[in-house]
Scaffold this active site. Structure first.
Site, PDB file in Angstrom:
ATOM      1  N   GLU A 117     -23.511 -11.615  24.540  1.00 52.55           N
ATOM      2  CA  GLU A 117     -22.085 -11.463  24.802  1.00 52.55           C
ATOM      3  C   GLU A 117     -21.512 -10.485  23.770  1.00 52.55           C
ATOM      4  OE1 GLU A 117     -20.122 -14.920  26.001  1.00 52.55           O
ATOM      5  OE2 GLU A 117     -18.137 -14.259  25.393  1.00 52.55           O
ATOM      6  N   ARG A 118     -20.830  -9.487  24.274  1.00 50.31           N
ATOM      7  CA  ARG A 118     -20.275  -8.425  23.411  1.00 50.31           C
ATOM      8  C   ARG A 118     -21.375  -7.754  22.576  1.00 50.31           C
ATOM      9  NH1 ARG A 118     -16.075  -8.231  26.594  1.00 50.31           N
ATOM     10  NH2 ARG A 118     -14.989 -10.225  26.687  1.00 50.31           N
ATOM     11  N   ASN A 160     -20.462 -19.563  23.063  1.00 47.97           N
ATOM     12  CA  ASN A 160     -20.280 -20.030  24.438  1.00 47.97           C
ATOM     13  C   ASN A 160     -21.637 -20.539  24.901  1.00 47.97           C
ATOM     14  OD1 ASN A 160     -17.511 -19.258  24.854  1.00 47.97           O
ATOM     15  ND2 ASN A 160     -18.232 -17.146  24.898  1.00 47.97           N
ATOM     16  N   LYS A 238     -17.754 -24.194  19.330  1.00 48.76           N
ATOM     17  CA  LYS A 238     -16.536 -23.636  19.930  1.00 48.76           C
ATOM     18  C   LYS A 238     -16.046 -24.686  20.908  1.00 48.76           C
ATOM     19  CE  LYS A 238     -15.010 -19.797  22.936  1.00 48.76           C
ATOM     20  NZ  LYS A 238     -15.281 -18.426  23.415  1.00 48.76           N
ATOM     21  N   GLU A 242     -11.140 -21.216  25.420  1.00 49.52           N
ATOM     22  CA  GLU A 242     -11.577 -20.391  26.552  1.00 49.52           C
ATOM     23  C   GLU A 242     -12.491 -21.181  27.496  1.00 49.52           C
ATOM     24  OE1 GLU A 242     -13.100 -16.845  24.570  1.00 49.52           O
ATOM     25  OE2 GLU A 242     -11.090 -16.003  24.520  1.00 49.52           O
ATOM     26  N   LYS A 316     -10.846 -16.898  12.616  1.00 50.74           N
ATOM     27  CA  LYS A 316     -10.953 -15.440  12.713  1.00 50.74           C
ATOM     28  C   LYS A 316     -10.009 -14.780  11.703  1.00 50.74           C
ATOM     29  CE  LYS A 316     -12.564 -15.169  17.462  1.00 50.74           C
ATOM     30  NZ  LYS A 316     -12.573 -14.480  18.761  1.00 50.74           N
ATOM     31  N   ASP A 321      -7.585 -11.698  17.895  1.00 51.67           N
ATOM     32  CA  ASP A 321      -8.998 -11.654  18.270  1.00 51.67           C
ATOM     33  C   ASP A 321      -9.626 -10.316  17.877  1.00 51.67           C
ATOM     34  OD1 ASP A 321     -11.402 -12.190  19.399  1.00 51.67           O
ATOM     35  OD2 ASP A 321     -10.748 -12.073  21.471  1.00 51.67           O
ATOM     36  N   GLU A 343     -13.954 -15.554   9.721  1.00 55.74           N
ATOM     37  CA  GLU A 343     -14.886 -14.926  10.671  1.00 55.74           C
ATOM     38  C   GLU A 343     -14.449 -13.501  10.959  1.00 55.74           C
ATOM     39  OE1 GLU A 343     -15.731 -17.308  14.231  1.00 55.74           O
ATOM     40  OE2 GLU A 343     -15.867 -15.486  15.430  1.00 55.74           O
ATOM     41  N   GLU A 349     -16.456  -5.018  19.491  1.00 58.08           N
ATOM     42  CA  GLU A 349     -15.876  -5.338  20.797  1.00 58.08           C
ATOM     43  C   GLU A 349     -14.603  -4.541  21.067  1.00 58.08           C
ATOM     44  OE1 GLU A 349     -15.088  -9.498  21.403  1.00 58.08           O
ATOM     45  OE2 GLU A 349     -13.991  -9.128  23.268  1.00 58.08           O
ATOM     46  N   GLU A 449      -8.017   3.927  14.641  1.00 54.29           N
ATOM     47  CA  GLU A 449      -6.713   3.289  14.775  1.00 54.29           C
ATOM     48  C   GLU A 449      -5.667   4.290  15.292  1.00 54.29           C
ATOM     49  OE1 GLU A 449      -5.354   1.690  11.089  1.00 54.29           O
ATOM     50  OE2 GLU A 449      -3.894   0.378  12.068  1.00 54.29           O
TER      51      GLU A 449
HETATM   52  C1  GCU Z   1     -13.304 -13.001  22.450  1.00 54.27           C
HETATM   53  C2  GCU Z   1     -14.436 -12.390  23.203  1.00 54.27           C
HETATM   54  C3  GCU Z   1     -15.276 -13.439  23.876  1.00 54.27           C
HETATM   55  C4  GCU Z   1     -15.690 -14.498  22.855  1.00 54.27           C
HETATM   56  C5  GCU Z   1     -14.485 -15.031  22.114  1.00 54.27           C
HETATM   57  C6  GCU Z   1     -14.833 -15.971  20.973  1.00 54.27           C
HETATM   58  O1  GCU Z   1     -12.373 -13.568  23.320  1.00 54.27           O
HETATM   59  O2  GCU Z   1     -13.951 -11.483  24.160  1.00 54.27           O
HETATM   60  O3  GCU Z   1     -16.400 -12.798  24.441  1.00 54.27           O
HETATM   61  O4  GCU Z   1     -16.350 -15.530  23.487  1.00 54.27           O
HETATM   62  O5  GCU Z   1     -13.770 -13.974  21.563  1.00 54.27           O
HETATM   63  O6  GCU Z   1     -14.740 -15.528  19.826  1.00 54.27           O
HETATM   64  O7  GCU Z   1     -15.178 -17.102  21.191  1.00 54.27           O
END
Ligand code: GCU
Length: 615
Positions: A117-118, A160, A238, A242, A316, A321, A343, A349, A449
């Site tokens: 992911e990413r 995730n 997590k 989301e 974070k 984000d 974090e 990303e 930036e």
């Molecule tokens: C962002 C990202 C996701 C990731 C999430 C996280 O939203 O786009 O891919 O899962 O951060 O940090 O949990």
């Protein structure tokens, strides 16, 4: 083309990788020093172990010559520090060297399928098709690189946790144990991400943290996991984020959820890293009262002091984000009685997908200047690694992995020094070329930036993909990511007259953000809603500043391309860097034109210098 196995990240001038038979940090340290000093044509110092020193080390003159004294892992860190100083022509530091943070973690977002992911560097280095499999040489090469910058925990799977990856704590245990064995000689412990609702998949009708059956299930699970990997660092979670399951489903707080897991792993010495990335991702864009950056503080600040000692709350760096420019998360100031980890994200990303250059140490140094580093107990970085031949997609993106380790060791470290060290270790560039590459990387964040979302606005990226411009892409979406640009003004008022977000900061910081005169210019549109004719401190209007930045940013990328062209980089790095630079140039032009056209259409104000803006 360089073969996969010959890429040694920033250690190309050291000797060959230690054989697998070197299975302790001390034996790796000995091998590295011998091979490295032979490659450099210098005598090797002696290693003297002092178990009490742990990860610390010191250089000293012994009776028979120079010595490195340190704990088991300290000797390894000392060996790399010695070799790197020799390659860089730097003096050895005096006194005991020890890391500022005890936990220096890399979080890999690898799925069991092998996708990341990413991820912008190819597929997973250790998962494929639902199984764990890896190239031993490459994994040890990576372990070596991590050790050379002192990263000591590696979370192997995505936060995730999707169904197959949840198997990690079951069918995967023998493989996990083998992977742990590959990293162990380099002082790197593994961690795994877990799914809060896992007991439900095992026949329980609930994952309620206060239910005794659930507690027992997790205790049994922890016993099995630590039996397989006795030095596992812990679990990463997590939850309620989301669409991931979490304690809210059962009407429990995040302290209750985290503590339940923490108690299951405490007997094994594990830490429970609990992410604080909780917000409403189904917001109605019409709702101007709910302000997403406020969410983590609202959830966690009231829980300060309620977490067990082996819980670390991972927050974070910014309240949104990983945007290009955000203020420090107010949650980090608000929990003095909780162990915190900050974090950051090495995976680019929102910062160019490892196509565009974006060296991060300048950003982390700003963080250290804003938030006293001792406010947090640990640091974690979302990894930027993959199976690409150079591990990081763009050969220069390795500077962020290297730089994160150096920052975690010493958060005040000078970004210029880190970048120059990386350049010098990785490439032996002639004459002023080292200066040119160092300067280019050092400035890369500001350049990025300038040509992307202006002055702390955030979220003007293409939805989902997060590369390339889309000023309205997230405007009518459910993610709480709005700029609310209209024909007169842009930005969100986050002062006490607006959403009230600024009040989540300690008073002095709040006052600075709220005051237009004192608010950092680069965050102006994060905190304030301003008309296009607002006068900036240098006398330009806001709209003119936006146009100027975008023209300037794209020009800077063209200048970078010319600089890069003139560097005698080794192949295949040179071709790869040039290929990606051409993509960055196209991206920068696209951003410049889309953003300038967008604001021109909104405001109707022409560029004061008559440059080309499309209608
Ligand atoms: C962002 C990202 C996701 C990731 C999430 C996280 O939203 O786009 O891919 O899962 O951060 O940090 O949990």
């Amino acid at each position: 083309m360089m073969s996969e196995k010959t890429c040694r990240l920033w250690l190309p001038r050291l000797g060959e990788l230690a054989p697998a038979a070197c299975d302790t940090p001390q034996s790796v340290a000995e091998y590295e020093l011998k091979a490295g000093c032979a490659a450099l044509g210098m005598p090797a110092p002696a290693l003297v172990e002092d178990a009490d020193m742990g990860e610390a080390y010191a250089f000293r003159e012994g009776g028979a010559g120079p010595e490195i004294v340190g704990g088991p892992t300290g000797l390894l860190y000392g060996a790399y520090a010695w070799l790197e100083a020799a390659v860089c022509g730097e003096a050895l530091p005096e006194g005991t060297q020890k890391p500022f943070y005890g936990l220096r973690m890399l979080n890999c977002w690898d799925d069991a399928s092998g996708d990341i992911e990413r991820g912008y560097s190819g597929r997973s280095l250790w998962f494929e098709g639902g199984r764990m499999a890896w190239d031993d040489g490459r994994v040890r090469q990576l372990a070596r690189a991590l050790a050379s910058v002192g990263i000591n925990v590696l979370c192997v799977n995505n936060v995730n946790v999707r169904d197959e990856a949840a198997l990690l704590i079951e069918d995967y245990l023998p493989d996990l144990a083998r992977l742990a064995a590959a990293f162990r000689p380099y002082g790197v412990k593994l961690m795994v991400s877990i799914d809060f609702a896992r007991p439900v998949a095992h026949g329980l009708d609930t994952a309620d943290p206060l239910d005794e059956r659930v507690q027992r299930w997790w205790r049994d699970c922890a016993d099995a996991v630590w039996q397989a990997v006795p030095d596992l660092a812990g679990f990463l979670v997590k939850a309620d984020s989301e669409h991931r399951p979490g304690p809210f489903t059962y009407g429990r707080s995040h302290a209750e959820g985290a503590n339940m897991l923490a108690r299951a792993i405490a007997p094994h010495g594990g830490v429970l890293v609990w992410r604080a990335f909780v917000y409403n991702c189904q917001q109605d864009w019409r709702d101007a009262k709910t302000d997403r950056p406020m969410a983590a503080y609202e959830t966690y600040a009231p829980l300060d002091g309620q977490f067990d000692d082996n819980v670390i709350l991972q927050v974070k760096n910014g309240p949104f984000d990983f945007q290009v420019r955000e203020p420090v998360s107010p949650t980090l100031y608000a929990m003095p009685n909780t162990r915190l980890a900050m974090e950051v994200q090495l995976a680019q990303e929102y910062t160019g997908h490892q196509i565009d250059l974006y060296a991060m140490n300048p950003m982390w140094r700003e963080l250290a200047d804003q938030l006293p580093p001792e406010t947090v107990d640990a640091v974690a970085a979302v990894g930027n690694l993959g199976r690409d031949w150079n591990y990081t997609g763009h050969p220069f993106a390795a500077v962020n992995l290297f730089g994160f380790g150096q920052y975690a060791w010493n958060p005040w470290v000078d970004p210029e020094r880190v970048i120059r060290r990386w350049v010098r270790l990785t490439y032996a560039l002639p004459g002023g070329q080292e200066d040119a590459l160092t300067a280019m990387l050092l400035a890369s964040r500001e350049t990025y930036e300038r040509y992307t979302a202006p002055l702390g606005l955030c979220w003007m990226v293409r939805p989902g993909l997060h590369y390339g411009p889309s000023p309205m892409g997230y405007e009518f979406d459910s993610w709480g990511t709005y700029n609310r640009a209209d024909r007169d003004a842009v930005g969100i008022d986050r002062t006490s007259k607006g959403t009230g977000y600024a009040a989540q900061y300690p008073e002095e910081i709040r006052a600075g953000f709220e005051d237009l005169e004192r608010c950092p210019e680069r965050l102006l549109l994060f905190f304030h809603r301003l008309p296009y004719d607002y006068k900036m401190p240098d006398g330009r209007t806001l709209i003119q500043r936006i146009y100027d930045d975008h023209f300037q940013g794209a020009e800077e990328v063209d200048a970078m391309a010319r600089t890069l062209e003139g560097l005698d980089l080794p192949q295949p790095d040179r071709d790869e860097a040039l290929r990606r630079m051409a993509m960055q140039q196209a991206n920068a032009r696209e951003w410049r034109d889309v953003i300038n056209t967008f604001f021109h259409r909104m405001s109707g104000v022409p560029d004061a210098h008559g440059r080309k803006i499309y209608d």
